[in-house]
Enzyme design. Structure first.
Site, mmCIF file in Angstrom:
data_model
loop_
_atom_site.group_PDB
_atom_site.id
_atom_site.type_symbol
_atom_site.label_atom_id
_atom_site.label_comp_id
_atom_site.label_asym_id
_atom_site.label_seq_id
_atom_site.Cartn_x
_atom_site.Cartn_y
_atom_site.Cartn_z
ATOM 1 N N GLU A 1 4.631 3.744 2.004
ATOM 2 C CA GLU A 1 5.682 4.660 2.459
ATOM 3 C C GLU A 1 6.679 4.008 3.407
ATOM 4 O O GLU A 1 7.071 4.615 4.408
ATOM 5 C CB GLU A 1 5.014 5.855 3.141
ATOM 6 N N HIS B 1 3.641 11.766 -2.916
ATOM 7 C CA HIS B 1 2.814 11.287 -1.804
ATOM 8 C C HIS B 1 3.638 10.395 -0.862
ATOM 9 O O HIS B 1 3.652 10.610 0.359
ATOM 10 C CB HIS B 1 1.606 10.524 -2.353
ATOM 11 N N GLU B 2 4.301 9.410 -1.415
ATOM 12 C CA GLU B 2 5.049 8.484 -0.547
ATOM 13 C C GLU B 2 6.199 9.211 0.146
ATOM 14 O O GLU B 2 6.482 8.968 1.308
ATOM 15 C CB GLU B 2 5.547 7.277 -1.341
ATOM 16 N N HIS C 1 5.063 11.214 3.134
ATOM 17 C CA HIS C 1 4.839 10.397 4.330
ATOM 18 C C HIS C 1 6.069 10.350 5.240
ATOM 19 O O HIS C 1 5.949 10.026 6.425
ATOM 20 C CB HIS C 1 4.480 8.961 3.941
ATOM 21 N N GLU D 1 -2.854 10.428 6.316
ATOM 22 C CA GLU D 1 -3.169 10.535 4.889
ATOM 23 C C GLU D 1 -3.677 11.916 4.469
ATOM 24 O O GLU D 1 -3.416 12.355 3.361
ATOM 25 C CB GLU D 1 -4.172 9.446 4.488
ATOM 26 N N ASP E 1 -8.683 -2.127 7.196
ATOM 27 C CA ASP E 1 -8.554 -1.946 5.750
ATOM 28 C C ASP E 1 -9.777 -1.213 5.186
ATOM 29 O O ASP E 1 -9.719 -0.629 4.114
ATOM 30 C CB ASP E 1 -8.403 -3.302 5.036
ATOM 31 N N TYR F 1 -8.012 10.884 3.045
ATOM 32 C CA TYR F 1 -7.052 11.490 2.116
ATOM 33 C C TYR F 1 -7.515 12.880 1.656
ATOM 34 O O TYR F 1 -6.946 13.904 2.020
ATOM 35 C CB TYR F 1 -6.882 10.593 0.883
HETATM 36 ZN ZN LIG Z 1 -0.567 7.558 1.884
#
Ligand SMILES: [Zn+2]
Length: 633
Positions: free
Chosen positions: A304, A328-329, A332, A351, A406, A414
């Site tokens: 994003e 989704h992006e 953001h 998220e 990560d 999410y």
């Molecule tokens: Zn995302």
């Protein structure tokens, strides 16, 4: 960005992939038993960023002025960054920046050389750069260059692009990779504005997460400005043979010429998505919203980066079936870019909110059927992670101390985050919840907030206004305990009922595959059909399915993914050449990782995995390499 380590379905299209960090010891958080709305995980200092060496509480960086040269021959970015700093207290003269694999050539303050030292490198945090700034100086310039192995930069040869004529570069900063190409306070709670001059080969175009002028002359020198303060993980650069095509008043797409028209057609609804989101959740605060289509090696579904989302080409399906990635992006821009998680522990604030908004945007643009199907698929992704992740990794406010951030990108932040918000919505009513979100984005605009701050806000708003419908205890359970609370909202899709019936009839031998009436099935139904097959099928069953629906040759990357995974798990040989070509042509970790993992379970599968990995590795992003190399050892 969106994660899906185990996910095989559509809602995880945004896919991050990094299940990294296994080598670091984890310290599981212990869900507290307190009923109060507070952060009870033991000893975690709320708001403390355990993934940055920087010291914004003493001196914080407020603006970056970058002057960078992109050298494709040496695979390095070199140049200067001038950092404007603000002392939190008079007399604070030590500035600490994050770096990883950077070569520092000189550091000056107000034009004069100043003392600096580069600390010992940590395996995933990089090394602190400590600079002593003279009293009164408020600008520090670092001259540096990156390493060809920089974790946040991928260099592609012409052969690895769609056009095959020119090289390509792109950066991926989230979670803590900005430090591999800029010495910076690489914490999501440090927000900076930035300007940049980028020098590239003349025939290429540079774009950034900043003001991009679609009309700019292609002359190898590009100027950018990002006037809104953003965290370092949203700084992004790409350079390649890019062209621009407008899609709407404020929206357009950058892509290699070969992909430009297909991308503009596929994502033609971006402007409508932008409009419905604004109408429901308040103004879009970032001027233009453009998409950048990356080569297939991009390790994620999307990223994003503000004003310019980076998008995998694997969602260009020809039928808009995978465009929830764009929703989704885009979402953001509200949750993540306008209101940002203060630390990676709080990632679910980015998220979970974004996934919730994604479902709502998809419903507003494409209707209830699609909303219901995507909700069911998302719930199945979540269930898969709940069944496979350790308890401490099923907690929204996860404890990441000592771990690579990560590692946090599972479906928990999410889909579990989104499910929590859906429950709040159902309890207070949709209209009221929409108002709450609109106010939330306004209240915290351009701030980075912690889970505790969110809970305090919730306490003062929804919990006060709807005390009968909500309980602090229940909210605490959602945020600090593993699993999915009993009685969580369920998802149902009528469109999937007929798929269940068809699958059952076929599995019971009542109907031949070619007689399944699937002519009108949409991609979601195919995914649901395949993903809910039993673990084990006979060769005859696989042959029958393949003959009826040509699944091995499916042009839809998600359907192909689900089918190839079944083919590997049941060792269906006619599909194995496609497994190979799939793995070497796509670098998106969500799509390749489950296949590598399945292949690694048997000796003959491992041989196939090793062959594909060796061939694909030069074109994979470092994060995709990191996430999969364990499967081919
Ligand atoms: Zn995302």
């Amino acid at each position: 960005m969106k994660s899906a380590i185990l996910a095989t379905t559509i809602s995880a299209i945004f896919a991050l992939g990094g299940c990294a960090g296994q080598s670091h010891s984890s310290q599981p958080s212990q869900p507290g038993s307190s009923k109060a709305l507070s952060n009870t995980a033991v000893n975690i200092e709320a708001g403390k960023d355990y993934h940055s060496f920087s010291n914004p509480e003493q001196i914080s960086v407020t603006h970056l002025a970058l002057d960078l040269d992109v050298n494709f021959d040496k695979k390095i970015i070199s140049g200067d960054v001038e950092l404007s700093v603000k002392r939190m207290q008079e007399g604070n003269n030590t500035l600490i920046l994050d770096t990883r694999d950077l070569t520092i050539k000189a550091v000056t303050a107000n034009g004069m050389p100043v003392p600096y030292s580069l600390g010992k490198a940590d395996s995933f945090l990089g090394a602190p750069l400590t600079i002593t700034i003279p009293e009164g100086a408020n600008k520090v310039t670092v001259s540096y260059h990156t390493s060809p192995q920089a974790s946040g930069v991928q260099w592609l040869t012409p052969a690895q692009t769609a056009g095959k004529q020119h090289p390509f570069l792109f950066t991926q900063s989230q979670a803590i990779h900005a430090r591999s190409f800029i010495p910076v306070q690489d914490s999501p709670q440090v927000r900076v504005t930035y300007s940049a001059t980028v020098h590239t080969p003349k025939e290429l175009l540079a774009v950034m997460s900043a003001s991009n002028d679609p009309e700019t002359a292609r002359d190898g020198v590009y100027e950018f400005n990002m006037p809104q303060a953003i965290p370092a993980y949203l700084i992004a650069l790409a350079v390649g043979d890019l062209q621009f095509k407008p899609m709407g008043k404020r929206t357009g797409v950058y892509a290699e010429p070969a992909l430009l028209d297909a991308a503009a057609d596929e994502f033609a609804d971006t402007e409508s998505m932008l409009e419905v989101t604004e109408k429901t959740y308040g103004p879009y605060r970032w001027d233009r919203y453009d998409l950048l289509i990356l080569p297939p090696s991009f390790p994620f579904g999307g990223m994003e980066n503000p004003r310019l989302s980076f998008i995998t080409p694997t969602v260009i399906a020809g039928d808009k079936s995978l465009v929830s990635l764009i929703a989704h992006e885009l979402a953001h821009s509200w949750s993540g870019n306008t209101v940002t998680n203060a630390t990676w522990r709080d990632l679910w604030l980015n998220e979970g909110f974004t996934t919730y908004l994604t479902y709502r945007i998809m419903q507003m643009v494409y209707g209830d059927d699609r909303y219901n199907m995507e909700a069911v698929l998302g719930r199945q992704d979540l269930q898969a992670d709940i069944e496979s992740l350790p308890l401490e990794d099923q907690i929204l406010a996860i404890d990441l101390r000592g771990r690579d951030p990560d590692a946090v990108f599972s479906n928990i932040p999410y889909e579990k985050g989104a499910l929590f918000l859906r429950e709040l919505e159902q309890k207070v009513g949709r209209e009221n919840f929409d108002k709450f979100l609109l106010n939330y984005f306004e209240h915290f605009a351009f701030q980075s907030i912690t889970t505790d701050q969110f809970m305090a806000y919730l306490n003062a708003t929804l919990l006060t206004d709807y005390a009968d419908a909500l309980s602090a205890e229940r909210i605490h359970q959602w945020i600090f305990e593993p699993g999915i609370p009993k009685g969580a909202p369920a998802a149902h899709s009528n469109a999937f009922k007929i798929v269940d019936e068809a699958r059952n009839q076929w599995l019971n031998g009542e109907i031949h595959a070619k007689n399944i009436d699937a002519d009108d099935w949409v991609v979601h139904q195919w995914l649901y059909f395949l993903n809910n097959m039993p673990d084990s099928l006979t060769q005859q069953q696989l042959t029958e399915l393949d003959a009826a629906f040509d699944l091995t040759q499916s042009k839809n990357n998600e359907i192909a993914h689900s089918w190839l995974l079944m083919a590997v798990e049941n060792w269906y040989e006619p599909a194995l050449p496609r497994v190979h070509s799939y793995l070497v042509s796509i670098g998106r970790n969500k799509l390749v990782k489950p296949i590598y993992k399945a292949l690694s379970q048997t000796p003959k599968g491992k041989i196939l995995a090793q062959k594909a990995f060796a061939e694909a590795k030069p074109g994979y992003h470092p994060l995709t390499v990191k996430a999969n190399e364990g499967f081919v050892e």
